[in-house]
Write an enzyme that holds these catalytic residues in place. Sequence first.
Site, PDB file in Angstrom:
ATOM      1  N   CYS A  62       0.833  -1.210   0.000  1.00  0.00           N
ATOM      2  CA  CYS A  62       0.000   0.000   0.000  1.00  0.00           C
ATOM      3  C   CYS A  62       0.865   1.256   0.000  1.00  0.00           C
ATOM      4  O   CYS A  62       1.748   1.409   0.840  1.00  0.00           O
ATOM      5  CB  CYS A  62      -0.943   0.022   1.192  1.00  0.00           C
ATOM      6  SG  CYS A  62      -2.007   1.475   1.178  1.00  0.00           S
ATOM      7  N   ASP A 321      -3.731  12.004  -5.968  1.00  0.00           N
ATOM      8  CA  ASP A 321      -3.697  10.957  -4.947  1.00  0.00           C
ATOM      9  C   ASP A 321      -2.312  10.322  -4.825  1.00  0.00           C
ATOM     10  O   ASP A 321      -1.926   9.863  -3.761  1.00  0.00           O
ATOM     11  CB  ASP A 321      -4.735   9.900  -5.346  1.00  0.00           C
ATOM     12  CG  ASP A 321      -4.698   8.684  -4.465  1.00  0.00           C
ATOM     13  OD1 ASP A 321      -4.694   8.864  -3.240  1.00  0.00           O
ATOM     14  OD2 ASP A 321      -4.682   7.567  -5.001  1.00  0.00           O
ATOM     15  N   CYS A 365       7.803   7.481 -30.292  1.00  0.00           N
ATOM     16  CA  CYS A 365       7.279   6.119 -30.109  1.00  0.00           C
ATOM     17  C   CYS A 365       6.020   5.892 -30.945  1.00  0.00           C
ATOM     18  O   CYS A 365       5.146   6.758 -31.043  1.00  0.00           O
ATOM     19  CB  CYS A 365       6.961   5.916 -28.628  1.00  0.00           C
ATOM     20  SG  CYS A 365       6.112   4.377 -28.267  1.00  0.00           S
ATOM     21  N   CYS A 394       7.469   1.251 -19.313  1.00  0.00           N
ATOM     22  CA  CYS A 394       7.513   1.435 -20.770  1.00  0.00           C
ATOM     23  C   CYS A 394       7.515   0.113 -21.525  1.00  0.00           C
ATOM     24  O   CYS A 394       6.721  -0.075 -22.457  1.00  0.00           O
ATOM     25  CB  CYS A 394       8.733   2.272 -21.155  1.00  0.00           C
ATOM     26  SG  CYS A 394       8.997   2.340 -22.940  1.00  0.00           S
TER      27      CYS A 394
HETATM   28  S1  SF4 Z   1       6.469   5.125 -22.141  1.00  0.00           S
HETATM   29 FE1  SF4 Z   1       7.261   3.716 -23.703  1.00  0.00          FE
HETATM   30  S2  SF4 Z   1       5.429   2.931 -24.723  1.00  0.00           S
HETATM   31 FE2  SF4 Z   1       4.836   4.807 -23.632  1.00  0.00          FE
HETATM   32  S3  SF4 Z   1       5.074   6.474 -25.125  1.00  0.00           S
HETATM   33 FE3  SF4 Z   1       6.997   6.331 -23.970  1.00  0.00          FE
HETATM   34  S4  SF4 Z   1       8.276   4.990 -25.237  1.00  0.00           S
HETATM   35 FE4  SF4 Z   1       6.151   4.671 -25.919  1.00  0.00          FE
END
Ligand code: SF4
Length: 465
Positions: A62, A321, A365, A394
Site C-alpha cells: 500500500c 492521490d 514512439c 515502458c
Molecule cells: S512510455 Fe514507452 S510505450 Fe509509452 S510512449 Fe513512452 S516509449 Fe512509448
Amino acid sequence: MLNKSIALQICSHNGLEPLALCASAAESAILPAMQAAATQPPAFHLMTKPRGAICNLDCKYCYFLSKERLYPGSDFRMSDNLLEEYIRQYIAAQSVDEINFAWQGGEPTLMGVEFFRQAVRYQQKHKRPGMRIRNALQTNAVTLDDEWCGFFAENDFLIGVSLDGPQDVHDYYRVDKGGQPTFQRVMAGIDLLERHKAEFNILTTVHAANEGHGLRVYEFLRDEVGAQYMQFIPIVERDNETGYQEGDKVTDRSVSAEGYGRFLIDMYEEWVRRDVGRVYVQIFDIALAAWTGAPPGLCIFDETCGLALALEHNGDVYSCDHFVEPDYKLGNIMDIPLDQIVVMDQQRDFGLAKRETLPQYCLDCEVKFVCNGGCPKNRFITTPDGEPGLNYLCAGYRAFFNHVGPSMNFMARELAERRPPANVMLQMARYDTELERAFASAGRNDPCPCGSGKKFKRCHGRRGK
Ligand code: SF4
Ligand code: SF4
C-alpha cells in the site's frame, strides 16, 4: 466523453469513474481549454479520504499507509463541518449537471455508515435543481455487512472492491493488521453486495505475486466472482524511507515492466476471443478510444493531467492521490476555496508537466498516441540513449499496445462503420482456424506461423504447445 460512449457500445459500462488512477473522460476535453484560457474548468475530479490513511488492513504494497506520518496527532476523521463545506464547495465549483463524489482511503468505511448518510443529505441540500449526484467508494470489502450494502444499494453508490485474484495470489500481500489473510472476508463482502444488488466493480493490483497469472486472474474474476467491470493497476512501489515518489529503486513486490505487459496480453487474448461486449476492462476500453482517434480518457494515458486532485481528512488538497506529499500540497479548503485551488498555477504546471517533460524516446514512439508516456509518478528510468524521465512500465506498455494494434484497428473500423466491435471475436475465430491449419502443415525448421520469428520446433511446434 467519447471514451464513455465507446464503453457503452462495448459493454454497457455504467460509467464508474476509475477510483485509483482517475480523471473523468471529460478531463481530456476540458483540460487543454482550461489551460489555454487559465479559467475555471467545468468539471474536475477529487478523491476524498475522510479517514485519511487509516485502514483496517496492512496490505504490504500500500502506497498510502505511510501518509499517516504527514498528520501526527490527528484523529484522521473528517469533521461534520468540513464534510458539509467540502460538499458545498465541490458542487459549487463545477458547472456540469452530474457531479461524481469519489470516496477512498485508507478505508473509507471506517468512518461508519452514518457519515455517508450525512454526506448524502448534504449532497441533496446543496445540489442545484436538475443536478445528478453519483457516489463511488473504494473498499477492501472486509467491513461490509447488510447495513452497508443496503445503504449502497438504496443510494446508488458504485462500489470498487479491491481483490487481487484467486486466494493464493490475493492473500500474498493483502493481509490484515495481524498478518492474517483476507480473501474469505472479501469474498463474503462481494456476496453481500450481490445479494443487495449493489453495483460493484473490481480493482486488481498487478504485482510480483500475480504478474505471471494474467489469464488465471482474469478467468477467476469473470467466472468465480462474476465481475463485469475490472481495472488492473500496476504496483510500482518506490523503495525508500520517505514513502514519497523519490529514487529509482522499486521494492521486490513491484510488478516488472515486462510482467505487466505479459499480464495484460494474456488477459486480452482471452477477452478479444470471448468477452468483447460483455466484460469491461478499463485499459482495453482506453486503448480502443485511442485507436478511434479519441483522447484515451484516463489521466495516465492523456497528454496532460491535473484535474484529478486529492482531499485529505482535514481539508488539505494535493495535486493528485499519488502525490500526497508536502511539495504537492495546494492548500486547505477552509482557507482557499476549491474553485481557486483547482486553477492555481502550481496545479496547472503539474498537469502540463506530464506533456512537457516527455523524453524524445516517447515523442518518437509508435504507440505514443495511446500511451503518452504514462503517469509521471512512474517516470524515473532513463531511455536507451540516457535521457531521464522514461516510464518504468515502458517495456510493458509498448509490448501490450503493439500487441493489441491489429485487433484494435479492426474494432475501430467496425465502430466507424457503425457495427459492433464485438465482431472482432468472429475475426479472431477465423484467424485461429487458419493458424491451426498452418501449424498442421508447418515443418519443424519452418518459421513458426504465429509470427514469433522463431523456428516452428522452438515455438508452437514444441511438444505440448
Ligand atoms: S512510455 Fe514507452 S510505450 Fe509509452 S510512449 Fe513512452 S516509449 Fe512509448
Ligand atoms: S500524476 Fe497525473 S497522470 Fe498520474 S495519477 Fe496523478 S493525475 Fe493521473
